[in-house]
Design a protein around this motif. Structure first.
Motif, PDB file in Angstrom:
ATOM      1  N   GLN A 416       0.834  -1.208   0.000  1.00 34.92           N
ATOM      2  CA  GLN A 416       0.000   0.000   0.000  1.00 34.92           C
ATOM      3  C   GLN A 416       0.870   1.261   0.000  1.00 34.92           C
ATOM      4  O   GLN A 416       0.522   2.271  -0.634  1.00 34.92           O
ATOM      5  CB  GLN A 416      -0.924   0.001   1.214  1.00 34.92           C
ATOM      6  N   GLY A 417       1.992   1.190   0.681  1.00 35.91           N
ATOM      7  CA  GLY A 417       2.935   2.313   0.655  1.00 35.91           C
ATOM      8  C   GLY A 417       3.455   2.566  -0.747  1.00 35.91           C
ATOM      9  O   GLY A 417       3.608   3.715  -1.176  1.00 35.91           O
ATOM     10  N   ALA A 418       3.709   1.474  -1.480  1.00 35.75           N
ATOM     11  CA  ALA A 418       4.182   1.610  -2.868  1.00 35.75           C
ATOM     12  C   ALA A 418       3.114   2.268  -3.740  1.00 35.75           C
ATOM     13  O   ALA A 418       3.424   3.088  -4.614  1.00 35.75           O
ATOM     14  CB  ALA A 418       4.550   0.236  -3.430  1.00 35.75           C
ATOM     15  N   ILE A 419       1.859   1.914  -3.481  1.00 34.01           N
ATOM     16  CA  ILE A 419       0.761   2.548  -4.222  1.00 34.01           C
ATOM     17  C   ILE A 419       0.728   4.043  -3.917  1.00 34.01           C
ATOM     18  O   ILE A 419       0.554   4.879  -4.817  1.00 34.01           O
ATOM     19  CB  ILE A 419      -0.590   1.889  -3.862  1.00 34.01           C
ATOM     20  N   GLY A 420       0.926   4.372  -2.637  1.00 34.95           N
ATOM     21  CA  GLY A 420       0.981   5.778  -2.255  1.00 34.95           C
ATOM     22  C   GLY A 420       2.086   6.526  -2.980  1.00 34.95           C
ATOM     23  O   GLY A 420       1.895   7.663  -3.436  1.00 34.95           O
ATOM     24  N   ASP A 421       3.243   5.878  -3.097  1.00 29.57           N
ATOM     25  CA  ASP A 421       4.379   6.511  -3.788  1.00 29.57           C
ATOM     26  C   ASP A 421       4.060   6.761  -5.260  1.00 29.57           C
ATOM     27  O   ASP A 421       4.446   7.791  -5.833  1.00 29.57           O
ATOM     28  CB  ASP A 421       5.622   5.625  -3.674  1.00 29.57           C
ATOM     29  N   ILE A 422       3.358   5.803  -5.901  1.00 28.89           N
ATOM     30  CA  ILE A 422       3.007   5.983  -7.316  1.00 28.89           C
ATOM     31  C   ILE A 422       2.048   7.163  -7.474  1.00 28.89           C
ATOM     32  O   ILE A 422       2.249   8.035  -8.330  1.00 28.89           O
ATOM     33  CB  ILE A 422       2.366   4.702  -7.894  1.00 28.89           C
ATOM     34  N   TYR A 423       1.004   7.169  -6.637  1.00 25.84           N
ATOM     35  CA  TYR A 423       0.050   8.286  -6.726  1.00 25.84           C
ATOM     36  C   TYR A 423       0.728   9.615  -6.429  1.00 25.84           C
ATOM     37  O   TYR A 423       0.408  10.641  -7.037  1.00 25.84           O
ATOM     38  CB  TYR A 423      -1.113   8.062  -5.764  1.00 25.84           C
ATOM     39  N   SER A 424       1.697   9.593  -5.521  1.00 30.03           N
ATOM     40  CA  SER A 424       2.455  10.806  -5.204  1.00 30.03           C
ATOM     41  C   SER A 424       3.207  11.297  -6.435  1.00 30.03           C
ATOM     42  O   SER A 424       3.192  12.491  -6.763  1.00 30.03           O
ATOM     43  CB  SER A 424       3.431  10.518  -4.057  1.00 30.03           C
ATOM     44  N   SER A 425       3.831  10.355  -7.154  1.00 31.38           N
ATOM     45  CA  SER A 425       4.579  10.734  -8.358  1.00 31.38           C
ATOM     46  C   SER A 425       3.658  11.228  -9.464  1.00 31.38           C
ATOM     47  O   SER A 425       4.062  12.002 -10.329  1.00 31.38           O
ATOM     48  CB  SER A 425       5.394   9.538  -8.862  1.00 31.38           C
ATOM     49  N   MET A 426       2.386  10.786  -9.407  1.00 32.33           N
ATOM     50  CA  MET A 426       1.397  11.194 -10.405  1.00 32.33           C
ATOM     51  C   MET A 426       0.663  12.477  -9.993  1.00 32.33           C
ATOM     52  O   MET A 426      -0.253  12.913 -10.689  1.00 32.33           O
ATOM     53  CB  MET A 426       0.379  10.066 -10.614  1.00 32.33           C
ATOM     54  N   LYS A 427       1.061  13.013  -8.839  1.00 32.63           N
ATOM     55  CA  LYS A 427       0.456  14.239  -8.294  1.00 32.63           C
ATOM     56  C   LYS A 427      -1.026  14.051  -7.937  1.00 32.63           C
ATOM     57  O   LYS A 427      -1.778  15.013  -7.860  1.00 32.63           O
ATOM     58  CB  LYS A 427       0.581  15.418  -9.273  1.00 32.63           C
ATOM     59  N   GLU A 428      -1.421  12.799  -7.695  1.00 30.31           N
ATOM     60  CA  GLU A 428      -2.805  12.535  -7.278  1.00 30.31           C
ATOM     61  C   GLU A 428      -2.824  12.462  -5.749  1.00 30.31           C
ATOM     62  O   GLU A 428      -2.807  11.385  -5.144  1.00 30.31           O
ATOM     63  CB  GLU A 428      -3.316  11.252  -7.917  1.00 30.31           C
ATOM     64  N   THR A 429      -2.869  13.639  -5.145  1.00 30.38           N
ATOM     65  CA  THR A 429      -2.669  13.789  -3.704  1.00 30.38           C
ATOM     66  C   THR A 429      -3.658  12.989  -2.877  1.00 30.38           C
ATOM     67  O   THR A 429      -3.264  12.255  -1.953  1.00 30.38           O
ATOM     68  CB  THR A 429      -2.751  15.272  -3.322  1.00 30.38           C
ATOM     69  N   ASP A 430      -4.946  13.131  -3.156  1.00 33.43           N
ATOM     70  CA  ASP A 430      -5.957  12.468  -2.335  1.00 33.43           C
ATOM     71  C   ASP A 430      -5.791  10.953  -2.355  1.00 33.43           C
ATOM     72  O   ASP A 430      -5.875  10.295  -1.307  1.00 33.43           O
ATOM     73  CB  ASP A 430      -7.366  12.837  -2.825  1.00 33.43           C
ATOM     74  N   LYS A 431      -5.535  10.404  -3.534  1.00 32.25           N
ATOM     75  CA  LYS A 431      -5.356   8.948  -3.640  1.00 32.25           C
ATOM     76  C   LYS A 431      -4.078   8.502  -2.932  1.00 32.25           C
ATOM     77  O   LYS A 431      -4.034   7.418  -2.336  1.00 32.25           O
ATOM     78  CB  LYS A 431      -5.332   8.530  -5.107  1.00 32.25           C
ATOM     79  N   ALA A 432      -3.049   9.338  -2.992  1.00 30.00           N
ATOM     80  CA  ALA A 432      -1.794   9.016  -2.294  1.00 30.00           C
ATOM     81  C   ALA A 432      -2.040   8.951  -0.804  1.00 30.00           C
ATOM     82  O   ALA A 432      -1.590   8.018  -0.119  1.00 30.00           O
ATOM     83  CB  ALA A 432      -0.738  10.059  -2.616  1.00 30.00           C
ATOM     84  N   PHE A 433      -2.782   9.936  -0.262  1.00 26.08           N
ATOM     85  CA  PHE A 433      -3.052   9.966   1.176  1.00 26.08           C
ATOM     86  C   PHE A 433      -3.868   8.746   1.608  1.00 26.08           C
ATOM     87  O   PHE A 433      -3.611   8.158   2.656  1.00 26.08           O
ATOM     88  CB  PHE A 433      -3.801  11.248   1.543  1.00 26.08           C
TER      89      PHE A 433
END
Length: 576
Positions: A416-433
């Motif tokens: 799940q942390g890795a998913i957060g990192d991907i969303y972070s790199s995609m600038k999809e803040t809410d999904k990253a959080f």
């Protein structure tokens, strides 16, 4: 799981009635009891247990000898954890119907579940007396007496079963173990002699006796009997295997191998036996006693058996021979259900930087093991490198489910942390959080997530107090990790506390941060805000040079911020 009394039909209740009834009841009373009983069953099926219980209690008050009512009351009280009441109703049933097998057995199980072993044993004794052909109860009784260390009574229970079903290996071995505990070794081996006498043509029982000699430390008797059996049946794979195992235990590896080879070279030997022997080859002690020729003999003898190729591949891997790949591939061709094989091949191709083959292997492996969390994660990792973020996230979500199903919550948190990192790199803040929060629910001490989540918050300039707490926890766990120290420093920088920012960024530098573009650039930023402009520009230049080297020489993506070049040119801190 606690036992419950069997359904009404098992109590011999008439399908049209409600079982045994008090003959003194009037017809009207009988109808009322029957109606209330059936209504109680309806309410129970609807989940209205209180109403059902009240109706059953009414039935009981009207007809205390009604076995069907007693059965339902027993069940409901077991479900409610009211075991004393359940036992009361069950004992009442047995007073009315002493030969009711199912109730007495359920009562025995209930005594076992409530650790009333003496009463359980007494109940099983009574079951055996009344129902001697119900053989499973002998096992229960013997096990109770064994737990109570009443070994003589346990042996007696096994004897009763043996008298009922005849001599067999399980009973003889159980009696053997009990008699040895009682110090009656001669009598114990007498039980095995009875087994051998009952099946004189079967070598395995003679081998069992020799094995048991070895198990109780009677090595001279063991090897003497082994050799006697071997003389009678020199080609028997079982005796050869057991003698090999005996010498293996004695650490006489050369002697052991002599007999194990006899098994391997016997075309009629059990294949599982051969597989077990070949698996020993990867033991560092036994490895010198095996050779390539042994495995090639096995492959020639059994060309369609996957284990021959699999074990040879393992053996070659131990010797660091790259030729293992062809044998591993053959093993998987014959038997694609060797789960570990796919992982081994993937690791090999990845270590040789052949990512296309690594991807092909994982995809094939997932056809056979679609819920293998590691395969899903590894394939997602390859997709991340290829910028296939959507496909990677889909695989990682599946990996999370797989790890959670296996109760591997730390691994699920990591994913799940890795998913957060991907969303972070995609600038999809809410999904990253959401992904980061999910990771911390699964494992609140996932320090990588704590660090990455905190850094992402600091980059956004939001929830800095929360970021500080998370980052501080990561640093506390790994106080020499330059990435974690850098995050902690950067949060303080964002909060305007340049003193603490400088303290932690310098710790990051001392612990390897000079090899990180991000740490060097942050160090320059913090130095600039701390009033040391000259050193700040120097750090920025170092960061730029390190980044350029990674991009030009190694093909890495730039790790610098988009403002680094301007910072150097204008000799100013720039963040917009």
């Amino acid at each position: 799981m606690l036992a419950t009394v069997a359904s009404v039909s098992l109590f011999g209740a008439d399908a049209k009635g409600v079982g045994v009834q008090n003959s003194e009841q009037t017809s009207d009373q009988k109808r009322k009891v029957q109606y209330c009983y059936l209504e109680a069953l309806k309410q129970k099926n609807k989940g209205n247990f209180a109403e059902a219980h009240d109706l059953l209690c009414y039935c009981y008050s009207m007809d205390p000898e009604n076995i069907a009512v007693l059965a339902e009351l027993s069940n409901m009280n077991i479900t409610a954890g009211k075991y004393a009441k359940a036992k009361k109703y069950m004992n009442t049933t047995l007073e009315l119907d002493p030969d009711n097998y199912w109730v007495r057995q359920a009562l025995a199980h209930l005594y076992l579940n409530t650790s009333e072993n003496v009463k359980a044993a007494e109940t099983y004794e009574e079951i055996i007396r009344r129902h001697p052909k119900r053989h499973d109860n002998y096992y229960y009784l013997a096990n109770i007496y064994t737990r109570q260390q009443e070994y003589a009574k346990a042996v007696e229970a096994w004897n009763k079963l043996e008298n009922a079903v005849g001599i067999n290996e399980q009973i003889s071995v159980e009696k053997f173990k009990l008699l040895v505990k009682m110090g009656k070794n001669k009598q114990a081996f007498g039980e095995i002699d009875k087994l051998i006498a009952a099946y004189p043509t079967q070598t395995k029982h003679k081998v069992l006796k020799a094995d048991l000699y070895s198990a109780v430390g009677k090595d001279k008797q063991a090897i003497k009997l082994y050799n006697k059996i071997l003389k009678e049946s020199p080609n028997d794979p079982i005796i050869n295997n057991q003698i090999g195992a005996y010498y293996l235990k004695k650490e006489e590896y050369g002697k052991s191998m002599k007999y194990l080879l006899n098994v391997l070279r016997n075309k009629d030997a059990d294949l599982k036996l051969k597989d077990n022997i070949l698996s020993v080859a990867t033991d560092s002690i036994m490895e010198p006693y095996f050779s390539d020729n042994i495995f090639k003999e096995m492959i020639e003898m059994h060309p369609s058996e996957s284990f021959c190729y699999w074990r040879y591949a393992e053996f070659m891997m131990m010797k660091n021979s790259p030729a293992f790949v062809q044998y591993m591939e053959k093993a998987l061709e014959l038997n694609p259900d060797i789960e570990a094989g796919w992982g081994v091949l993937y690791d090999w191709h990845l270590s040789n930087n052949d990512k296309d083959k690594a991807e092909t292997v994982l995809k094939e492996g997932l056809k056979h093991f679609p819920e293998n969390g590691k395969f899903l994660y590894d394939l997602a990792d390859l997709y991340i490198e290829q910028k296939k973020n959507t496909e990677a996230i889909e695989l990682l979500q599946k990996a999370t489910v797989a790890f959670k199903s296996a109760s591997s919550f730390e691994l699920a948190s990591f994913v799940q942390g890795a998913i957060g990192d991907i969303y972070s790199s995609m600038k999809e803040t809410d999904k990253a959080f959401v992904a980061y929060d999910s990771a911390l629910v699964l494992n609140e001490n996932n320090i990588m997530v704590l660090n990455n989540y905190a850094y992402y918050l600091s980059e956004k300039g939001i929830n800095l107090d929360k970021a500080e707490l998370m980052s501080g926890k990561a640093v506390k766990e790994e106080s020499n990790n330059p990435s974690y120290l850098d995050t902690y420093a950067w949060i303080y920088f964002k909060k305007g506390n340049y003193t603490l920012a400088l303290l932690y960024i310098e710790q990051a530098m001392k612990n390897g941060g000079e090899n990180s573009v991000a740490v060097l650039e942050h160090y320059g930023d913090i130095l600039f805000k701390s009033g040391d402009k000259e050193k700040a520009v120097k750090m920025w230049r170092n960061a730029f040079a390190l980044d350029e080297m990674g991009v030009l020489k190694n093909g890495h993506e730039s790790q610098a911020s988009p403002f680094l070049k301007r910072k150097i040119e204008e000799q100013q801190y720039i963040d917009k």
